[in-house]
Write a protein that holds these residues in place. Sequence first.
Motif, PDB file in Angstrom:
ATOM      1  N   LEU A  63      -5.401  19.017   2.268  1.00  0.00           N
ATOM      2  CA  LEU A  63      -5.593  17.602   2.557  1.00  0.00           C
ATOM      3  C   LEU A  63      -4.388  17.106   3.347  1.00  0.00           C
ATOM      4  CD1 LEU A  63      -6.778  16.380  -0.986  1.00  0.00           C
ATOM      5  CD2 LEU A  63      -8.178  17.309   0.873  1.00  0.00           C
ATOM      6  N   GLY A  64      -4.608  16.745   4.632  1.00  0.00           N
ATOM      7  CA  GLY A  64      -3.519  16.208   5.438  1.00  0.00           C
ATOM      8  C   GLY A  64      -3.372  14.722   5.209  1.00  0.00           C
ATOM      9  N   GLY A  65      -2.255  14.197   5.642  1.00  0.00           N
ATOM     10  CA  GLY A  65      -1.327  14.689   6.608  1.00  0.00           C
ATOM     11  C   GLY A  65      -1.860  14.656   8.022  1.00  0.00           C
ATOM     12  N   GLY A  66      -0.885  14.805   8.941  1.00  0.00           N
ATOM     13  CA  GLY A  66      -1.217  14.840  10.351  1.00  0.00           C
ATOM     14  C   GLY A  66      -1.864  16.145  10.745  1.00  0.00           C
ATOM     15  N   HIS A  67      -2.396  16.189  11.973  1.00  0.00           N
ATOM     16  CA  HIS A  67      -3.102  17.388  12.407  1.00  0.00           C
ATOM     17  C   HIS A  67      -2.158  18.525  12.771  1.00  0.00           C
ATOM     18  CE1 HIS A  67      -7.152  18.814  14.303  1.00  0.00           C
ATOM     19  NE2 HIS A  67      -6.953  19.287  13.090  1.00  0.00           N
ATOM     20  N   GLU A  68      -0.864  18.341  12.570  1.00  0.00           N
ATOM     21  CA  GLU A  68       0.057  19.474  12.631  1.00  0.00           C
ATOM     22  C   GLU A  68      -0.225  20.474  11.513  1.00  0.00           C
ATOM     23  OE1 GLU A  68       2.610  15.992  10.937  1.00  0.00           O
ATOM     24  OE2 GLU A  68       0.856  16.268  12.231  1.00  0.00           O
ATOM     25  N   VAL A  69      -1.091  20.069  10.566  1.00  0.00           N
ATOM     26  CA  VAL A  69      -1.515  20.987   9.508  1.00  0.00           C
ATOM     27  C   VAL A  69      -2.281  22.179  10.083  1.00  0.00           C
ATOM     28  CG1 VAL A  69      -3.733  19.835   9.032  1.00  0.00           C
ATOM     29  CG2 VAL A  69      -2.582  21.102   7.217  1.00  0.00           C
ATOM     30  N   THR A  70      -2.909  22.008  11.244  1.00  0.00           N
ATOM     31  CA  THR A  70      -3.756  23.064  11.805  1.00  0.00           C
ATOM     32  C   THR A  70      -2.992  24.359  12.034  1.00  0.00           C
ATOM     33  OG1 THR A  70      -5.193  21.466  12.892  1.00  0.00           O
ATOM     34  CG2 THR A  70      -5.250  23.698  13.737  1.00  0.00           C
ATOM     35  N   TYR A  71      -1.849  24.261  12.700  1.00  0.00           N
ATOM     36  CA  TYR A  71      -1.095  25.480  12.982  1.00  0.00           C
ATOM     37  C   TYR A  71      -0.635  26.135  11.681  1.00  0.00           C
ATOM     38  CZ  TYR A  71       2.474  28.704  14.567  1.00  0.00           C
ATOM     39  OH  TYR A  71       3.212  29.841  14.763  1.00  0.00           O
ATOM     40  N   ALA A  72      -0.194  25.342  10.719  1.00  0.00           N
ATOM     41  CA  ALA A  72       0.271  25.889   9.446  1.00  0.00           C
ATOM     42  C   ALA A  72      -0.852  26.582   8.694  1.00  0.00           C
ATOM     43  CB  ALA A  72       0.866  24.767   8.595  1.00  0.00           C
ATOM     44  N   HIS A  73      -2.021  25.955   8.664  1.00  0.00           N
ATOM     45  CA  HIS A  73      -3.151  26.523   7.934  1.00  0.00           C
ATOM     46  C   HIS A  73      -3.598  27.822   8.609  1.00  0.00           C
ATOM     47  CE1 HIS A  73      -6.702  25.056   5.198  1.00  0.00           C
ATOM     48  NE2 HIS A  73      -6.223  26.218   4.832  1.00  0.00           N
ATOM     49  N   TYR A  74      -3.697  27.800   9.938  1.00  0.00           N
ATOM     50  CA  TYR A  74      -4.071  29.003  10.672  1.00  0.00           C
ATOM     51  C   TYR A  74      -3.057  30.121  10.437  1.00  0.00           C
ATOM     52  CZ  TYR A  74      -4.617  32.319  14.468  1.00  0.00           C
ATOM     53  OH  TYR A  74      -4.753  33.473  15.179  1.00  0.00           O
ATOM     54  N   LEU A  75      -1.776  29.784  10.465  1.00  0.00           N
ATOM     55  CA  LEU A  75      -0.737  30.793  10.286  1.00  0.00           C
ATOM     56  C   LEU A  75      -0.861  31.452   8.914  1.00  0.00           C
ATOM     57  CD1 LEU A  75       1.748  32.111  11.584  1.00  0.00           C
ATOM     58  CD2 LEU A  75       3.145  30.286  10.574  1.00  0.00           C
ATOM     59  N   GLY A  76      -1.240  30.680   7.901  1.00  0.00           N
ATOM     60  CA  GLY A  76      -1.458  31.254   6.584  1.00  0.00           C
ATOM     61  C   GLY A  76      -2.606  32.253   6.573  1.00  0.00           C
ATOM     62  N   ILE A  77      -3.684  31.923   7.286  1.00  0.00           N
ATOM     63  CA  ILE A  77      -4.829  32.843   7.369  1.00  0.00           C
ATOM     64  C   ILE A  77      -4.434  34.096   8.139  1.00  0.00           C
ATOM     65  CG2 ILE A  77      -7.238  33.072   8.081  1.00  0.00           C
ATOM     66  CD1 ILE A  77      -7.340  29.949   8.069  1.00  0.00           C
ATOM     67  N   ARG A  78      -3.726  33.917   9.245  1.00  0.00           N
ATOM     68  CA  ARG A  78      -3.275  35.055  10.049  1.00  0.00           C
ATOM     69  C   ARG A  78      -2.322  35.947   9.246  1.00  0.00           C
ATOM     70  NH1 ARG A  78      -5.132  37.978  12.891  1.00  0.00           N
ATOM     71  NH2 ARG A  78      -5.789  36.467  14.454  1.00  0.00           N
ATOM     72  N   THR A  79      -1.469  35.352   8.418  1.00  0.00           N
ATOM     73  CA  THR A  79      -0.550  36.135   7.592  1.00  0.00           C
ATOM     74  C   THR A  79      -1.316  36.969   6.570  1.00  0.00           C
ATOM     75  OG1 THR A  79       1.174  34.447   7.847  1.00  0.00           O
ATOM     76  CG2 THR A  79       1.425  35.983   6.019  1.00  0.00           C
ATOM     77  N   ALA A  80      -2.362  36.382   5.999  1.00  0.00           N
ATOM     78  CA  ALA A  80      -3.162  37.097   4.997  1.00  0.00           C
ATOM     79  C   ALA A  80      -3.989  38.203   5.623  1.00  0.00           C
ATOM     80  CB  ALA A  80      -4.067  36.117   4.251  1.00  0.00           C
ATOM     81  N   PHE A  81      -4.511  37.947   6.833  1.00  0.00           N
ATOM     82  CA  PHE A  81      -5.423  38.892   7.479  1.00  0.00           C
ATOM     83  C   PHE A  81      -4.934  39.219   8.894  1.00  0.00           C
ATOM     84  CE2 PHE A  81      -8.261  36.026   4.853  1.00  0.00           C
ATOM     85  CZ  PHE A  81      -8.336  36.894   3.761  1.00  0.00           C
ATOM     86  N   PRO A  82      -3.813  39.923   9.016  1.00  0.00           N
ATOM     87  CA  PRO A  82      -3.204  40.125  10.335  1.00  0.00           C
ATOM     88  C   PRO A  82      -4.036  40.971  11.286  1.00  0.00           C
ATOM     89  CG  PRO A  82      -2.095  41.460   8.670  1.00  0.00           C
ATOM     90  CD  PRO A  82      -3.016  40.533   7.939  1.00  0.00           C
ATOM     91  N   GLU A  83      -4.920  41.796  10.766  1.00  0.00           N
ATOM     92  CA  GLU A  83      -5.703  42.686  11.615  1.00  0.00           C
ATOM     93  C   GLU A  83      -7.128  42.186  11.851  1.00  0.00           C
ATOM     94  OE1 GLU A  83      -4.172  45.145  13.068  1.00  0.00           O
ATOM     95  OE2 GLU A  83      -2.345  44.673  11.932  1.00  0.00           O
ATOM     96  N   GLN A  84      -7.463  41.048  11.276  1.00  0.00           N
ATOM     97  CA  GLN A  84      -8.823  40.523  11.363  1.00  0.00           C
ATOM     98  C   GLN A  84      -8.937  39.477  12.481  1.00  0.00           C
ATOM     99  OE1 GLN A  84     -11.155  41.964   9.335  1.00  0.00           O
ATOM    100  NE2 GLN A  84      -9.453  43.238   8.643  1.00  0.00           N
ATOM    101  N   LYS A  85     -10.149  39.292  12.952  1.00  0.00           N
ATOM    102  CA  LYS A  85     -10.419  38.290  13.982  1.00  0.00           C
ATOM    103  C   LYS A  85     -10.767  36.969  13.312  1.00  0.00           C
ATOM    104  CE  LYS A  85     -12.930  37.899  18.383  1.00  0.00           C
ATOM    105  NZ  LYS A  85     -13.916  38.564  19.265  1.00  0.00           N
ATOM    106  N   ILE A  86      -9.994  35.947  13.601  1.00  0.00           N
ATOM    107  CA  ILE A  86     -10.136  34.656  12.928  1.00  0.00           C
ATOM    108  C   ILE A  86     -10.714  33.627  13.894  1.00  0.00           C
ATOM    109  CG2 ILE A  86      -8.910  32.791  11.747  1.00  0.00           C
ATOM    110  CD1 ILE A  86      -6.737  34.977  11.111  1.00  0.00           C
ATOM    111  N   GLY A  87     -11.782  32.973  13.469  1.00  0.00           N
ATOM    112  CA  GLY A  87     -12.387  31.913  14.261  1.00  0.00           C
ATOM    113  C   GLY A  87     -11.987  30.553  13.718  1.00  0.00           C
ATOM    114  N   ILE A  88     -11.909  29.577  14.596  1.00  0.00           N
ATOM    115  CA  ILE A  88     -11.561  28.208  14.202  1.00  0.00           C
ATOM    116  C   ILE A  88     -12.618  27.261  14.743  1.00  0.00           C
ATOM    117  CG2 ILE A  88      -9.781  26.425  14.169  1.00  0.00           C
ATOM    118  CD1 ILE A  88      -7.836  28.580  15.234  1.00  0.00           C
ATOM    119  N   ILE A  89     -13.145  26.408  13.871  1.00  0.00           N
ATOM    120  CA  ILE A  89     -14.019  25.324  14.305  1.00  0.00           C
ATOM    121  C   ILE A  89     -13.258  24.030  14.085  1.00  0.00           C
ATOM    122  CG2 ILE A  89     -16.186  24.098  13.915  1.00  0.00           C
ATOM    123  CD1 ILE A  89     -17.437  26.756  13.122  1.00  0.00           C
TER     124      ILE A  89
END
Length: 308
Positions: free
Chosen positions: A119-145
């Motif tokens: 729950l944001g907060g400003g939309h600077e949350v996007t990069y942080a949230h994505y980075l968490g997903i990328r950290t968990a799944f570094p070899e997987q292809k991640i889509g964003i809507i």
Amino acid sequence: MISQNIWQGRLDGEELLFHRIFQRVKEETHYDTISTNDYVLHGFAVDEGVRRNKGRLGAKDAPDVIRKNMSNFPVILPDFSLLDFGNLTCEDGDLETTQNNLAKNVSKVLLKGGKSIVLGGGHEVTYAHYLGIRTAFPEQKIGIINIDAHFDNRQPENGVGASSGTGFWQIAQEGEINSLHIGIQRNSNTLKLFDTAHQLGMKYILADELFFENLPSIYQRINDLLETVDFAYVTVCMDVFNASIAPGVSASAYNGIFADPTFMHFYRHILKSEKIVALDVAEVNPSLDIQERTARLAACLVNEWFMV
């Protein structure tokens, strides 16, 4: 920590059939308690990125207001579980460290099999949230809507750094970007931002294209993204909505979209995908809101994920 007495609602009874969300929330601090398919919530009580982007401050106060508006929704699925890990704050202006802290927490959630809600907060949350997903799944292809009026693909200004408007530019620096931006407004993005979107391969659906007769095409474009990725993340910037239903945002939109049947059809279509592992809502500003309309709408959008 969460403010006292946030999770409250109407108590009809203790039997499962009576349950509302406030009766199923557990406030937690230990990530080892997460089980597969638990919904796990963090508040991103931050608007430093909005300040850097020259917006109107106040979004840092949103997470608890959204929690309050989530509390009274009925529980639909019998095995529903929501763990609340409180709020992250940015008191010293160090946005980058706060984003990294959220990313680490989100990664822990996903590696335990939980579903991440922020729950944001400003939309600077996007990069942080994505980075968490990328950290968990570094070899997987991640889509964003990204459901938003804006591309948020500005290049950070020298001496200013990341902001609420740079998230997708930052994501693109991590590698190939797989994103679909729904609700983009022509009068909210310069030609440079459209050009950047094209250069980075950011696909988009204009707000003008969101009408009922066009739903088959919208579904297809959503499916085209989801079919090509391993996991997907949904981020909703509340300034995509019309100012009459979402007045409490930094950049209100006189011609924004509505949470009408067309929107709800494609939004629920997205959430039904088993590839969705993360969802956030951003840019609710309680100091600018009217009758908590924007916070209530944000809470409703999160609650839709609890019903699929």
